[in-house]
Design a protein around this motif. Sequence first.
Motif, PDB file in Angstrom:
ATOM      1  N   UNK A 126       0.830  -1.212   0.000  1.00  0.00           N
ATOM      2  CA  UNK A 126       0.000   0.000   0.000  1.00  0.00           C
ATOM      3  C   UNK A 126       0.860   1.255   0.000  1.00  0.00           C
ATOM      4  N   UNK A 127       0.217   2.368  -0.301  1.00  0.00           N
ATOM      5  CA  UNK A 127       0.910   3.656  -0.309  1.00  0.00           C
ATOM      6  C   UNK A 127       1.244   4.084   1.121  1.00  0.00           C
ATOM      7  N   UNK A 128       2.397   4.703   1.289  1.00  0.00           N
ATOM      8  CA  UNK A 128       2.772   5.187   2.616  1.00  0.00           C
ATOM      9  C   UNK A 128       3.049   6.686   2.588  1.00  0.00           C
ATOM     10  N   UNK A 129       3.538   7.201   3.697  1.00  0.00           N
ATOM     11  CA  UNK A 129       3.741   8.643   3.844  1.00  0.00           C
ATOM     12  C   UNK A 129       4.597   9.251   2.731  1.00  0.00           C
ATOM     13  N   UNK A 170       3.773 -15.602  -4.389  1.00  0.00           N
ATOM     14  CA  UNK A 170       4.233 -16.852  -3.776  1.00  0.00           C
ATOM     15  C   UNK A 170       3.677 -16.989  -2.353  1.00  0.00           C
ATOM     16  N   UNK A 171       3.776 -15.916  -1.610  1.00  0.00           N
ATOM     17  CA  UNK A 171       3.314 -15.968  -0.226  1.00  0.00           C
ATOM     18  C   UNK A 171       1.814 -16.222  -0.171  1.00  0.00           C
ATOM     19  N   UNK A 172       1.095 -15.607  -1.098  1.00  0.00           N
ATOM     20  CA  UNK A 172      -0.359 -15.806  -1.115  1.00  0.00           C
ATOM     21  C   UNK A 172      -0.696 -17.272  -1.413  1.00  0.00           C
ATOM     22  N   UNK A 173       0.037 -17.855  -2.362  1.00  0.00           N
ATOM     23  CA  UNK A 173      -0.196 -19.255  -2.714  1.00  0.00           C
ATOM     24  C   UNK A 173       0.061 -20.164  -1.515  1.00  0.00           C
ATOM     25  N   UNK A 174       1.123 -19.852  -0.792  1.00  0.00           N
ATOM     26  CA  UNK A 174       1.507 -20.749   0.302  1.00  0.00           C
ATOM     27  C   UNK A 174       0.707 -20.545   1.572  1.00  0.00           C
ATOM     28  N   UNK A 193      -0.119  -6.449   0.359  1.00  0.00           N
ATOM     29  CA  UNK A 193       1.021  -5.968   1.142  1.00  0.00           C
ATOM     30  C   UNK A 193       1.320  -6.887   2.327  1.00  0.00           C
ATOM     31  N   UNK A 194       0.261  -7.395   2.926  1.00  0.00           N
ATOM     32  CA  UNK A 194       0.449  -8.317   4.053  1.00  0.00           C
ATOM     33  C   UNK A 194       1.226  -9.552   3.613  1.00  0.00           C
ATOM     34  N   UNK A 196       3.314  -9.687   1.170  1.00  0.00           N
ATOM     35  CA  UNK A 196       4.703  -9.290   0.914  1.00  0.00           C
ATOM     36  C   UNK A 196       5.493  -9.366   2.221  1.00  0.00           C
ATOM     37  N   UNK A 197       4.864  -8.937   3.292  1.00  0.00           N
ATOM     38  CA  UNK A 197       5.510  -9.005   4.600  1.00  0.00           C
ATOM     39  C   UNK A 197       5.710 -10.464   5.010  1.00  0.00           C
ATOM     40  N   UNK A 198       4.674 -11.278   4.743  1.00  0.00           N
ATOM     41  CA  UNK A 198       4.771 -12.698   5.100  1.00  0.00           C
ATOM     42  C   UNK A 198       5.889 -13.382   4.330  1.00  0.00           C
ATOM     43  N   UNK A 199       6.047 -12.985   3.079  1.00  0.00           N
ATOM     44  CA  UNK A 199       7.137 -13.552   2.292  1.00  0.00           C
ATOM     45  C   UNK A 199       8.468 -13.251   2.977  1.00  0.00           C
ATOM     46  N   UNK A 200       8.604 -12.005   3.357  1.00  0.00           N
ATOM     47  CA  UNK A 200       9.865 -11.580   3.951  1.00  0.00           C
ATOM     48  C   UNK A 200      10.150 -12.344   5.244  1.00  0.00           C
ATOM     49  N   UNK A 201       9.107 -12.562   6.021  1.00  0.00           N
ATOM     50  CA  UNK A 201       9.278 -13.304   7.277  1.00  0.00           C
ATOM     51  C   UNK A 201       9.718 -14.741   6.998  1.00  0.00           C
ATOM     52  N   UNK A 202       9.042 -15.359   6.033  1.00  0.00           N
ATOM     53  CA  UNK A 202       9.356 -16.751   5.704  1.00  0.00           C
ATOM     54  C   UNK A 202      10.776 -16.854   5.138  1.00  0.00           C
TER      55      UNK A 202
END
Length: 588
Positions: A126-129, A170-174, A193-194, A196-202
Amino acid sequence: MIAEKFVLDLCAQAATALYNAKNMELQVSKTRREFIGDYTLVTFPLLRTSKKSPEETATQIGQYLKENFVQVADFNVIKGFLNISLSEQFWSSALCDMIATPNYGFVCNNGRRVMVEFSSPNTNKPLHLGHVRNNLLGYSVAKILEACGNEVMKVNLVNDRGIHICKSMIAWQRFGAGETPSSTGLKGDHLVGNYYVKFDQAYKAEIKELMATGMSEDEAKKNAPIIIAAQEMLVRWEAKDPEVYALWQTMNGWVYDGFEQTYRTMGVSFDKTYYESNTYLLGKKLVEIGLSKGIFYKREDGSVWIDLTEDGLDEKLLLRADGTSVYMTQDLGTAVERYGEFHFDDMTYVVGNEQNYHFQVLKLILKKLGYNWSDAIYHLSYGMVELPAGKMKSREGTVVDADDLMQAMVDEAREMSQELGKLDGLTAQEIENISKMIGLGALKYFILKVDPRKTMLFNPAESIDFNGNTAPFIQYTHARIKSLLRKAEGSPMVLNSCVNAKEVEIIKLLLEFADAVAQAGEQHSPAVIAAYAYELAKEYNQYYHDFPVLRSDVELQDRAQRLLIASQVATMISRAMGLLGINSPERM
RNA sequence: GGCUCCUUAGCUCAGCUGGAUAGAGCAACAGAUUUCUAAUCUGUCGGUCAUGGGUUCGAAUCCCGUAGGAGUCACCA
């Protein structure tokens, strides 16, 4: 400025008559408040021609002006400064002229076509500041350029392809379990965006595991299964694998719906949206052309580069060894496509200053490819937005989300208004509208009033302050004047020739509007307009308080003049705020 | 390290084609309301314009050096 130019012209005439001076560089500026007068001529540059002392020169010119021009009421000389007072007649007739000019301050078509690119989001979050500053600047600059007489095309460039979006996919699929915006009630861009964060965590977890088996960090980063999966997906995407392509379209679609909502709330819009997925192929073609012309060269591994060391820059990659394109590739393609479509005289890119080097290179490459219009490219390079706690870091969760921020501003506006009883007796719809105008206005003004080039500090607490140099203060002044005009409906609005000192100050500001617009256009800086709007509101508030005798009902004559000036102030405030994309409420 | 940009009041910012005693807002303190809506207004306090040189009638503004900060120098975008 019109008045300033007028005085300058008179002084030039005087200098010519007295000293036979030709093409003199005369300096006229507003007289400082502590001295008497409206405009001041600095005589120092004239001394060589006049061959007299500063005082003598100033006095001579002053006398000449007073004797020969009725508009000059008086003058005084302090050191080398000639302070000139214009007649009340001059001010009132200047105001009359302005009132008679429709759309005062705005220029009609000047025949120039300009394009402004802004926003340019990635479709993985998402868009940020930071985007907020970008969008507000871009939209306002486009408005200002339009007011300067240009034909303006607002464009967006969506970075919709690349490894980043594959990561979310990829994260959404998994981990997604078939979640959609409608099933979760989340805005599409937030949902994606969520992931994307989950991908990074994994990804990080996998790196850790691999390192625990004795692998080095660099190796682990390259070999983590999830990153390999993402890279494979990118290859499948480029090959237009139907399954990947469909997923890509679906998830991007969610994001676009989310962006659309954010843009609508923010009040920005575009005339055309470009997609990187469409322009990168043209970029690749350009690379081939450049190769055949010998402007670019190929390395042994197949990657394509340009050597810019002779121009004081580095070597720059244009195509990866595997033949896939990079940022520069598609930006070249986009630029050429746009010029072909629009033949702009000016192309402004609103992009953060971390990309200064990129645009330097972009212009240079285009030039080397033979596109002379690359000179028309202007990079409006804005500074980063920092928070009191420091920088925004997505990894540390200190990113301020655009949607959240706007909502918080509107909520805050509503609360403060309610506490003050400003919203009593209004319908729910009216309350919502006013809260939006105020909350978003506060946010926009807070960001736009700062010189775009500078790094700025965004202080959430201060941004919702409704006092001082803020949008709510200006909006409030506007609303009060509107209230006055409603009550005085039917009363005559007439200007007599007798204007007091405060009124002259206001008229000066009103006349300067046209100049402020032109200047803001040249500098691509809404901050110029913001400063002007604030000055005007402040000056008006002082005017109102400095002449208490005018508060109650007095003679029609006085009231008529007051109404006219008030009405012009409201008009100009509203026009100035319009250039910033800020609403001016009728009541608040 | 190379290149680019920045440094003005306690804080956030104006002021920059060189001009008079460097300005606002916030914060602090003291006042003003039979109003056109007090979301206002007035006053006080607050400055070695980072620093050292140079250019000249005159520098926050232009030039050079120094210190501190930011950005960038990716087969990221």
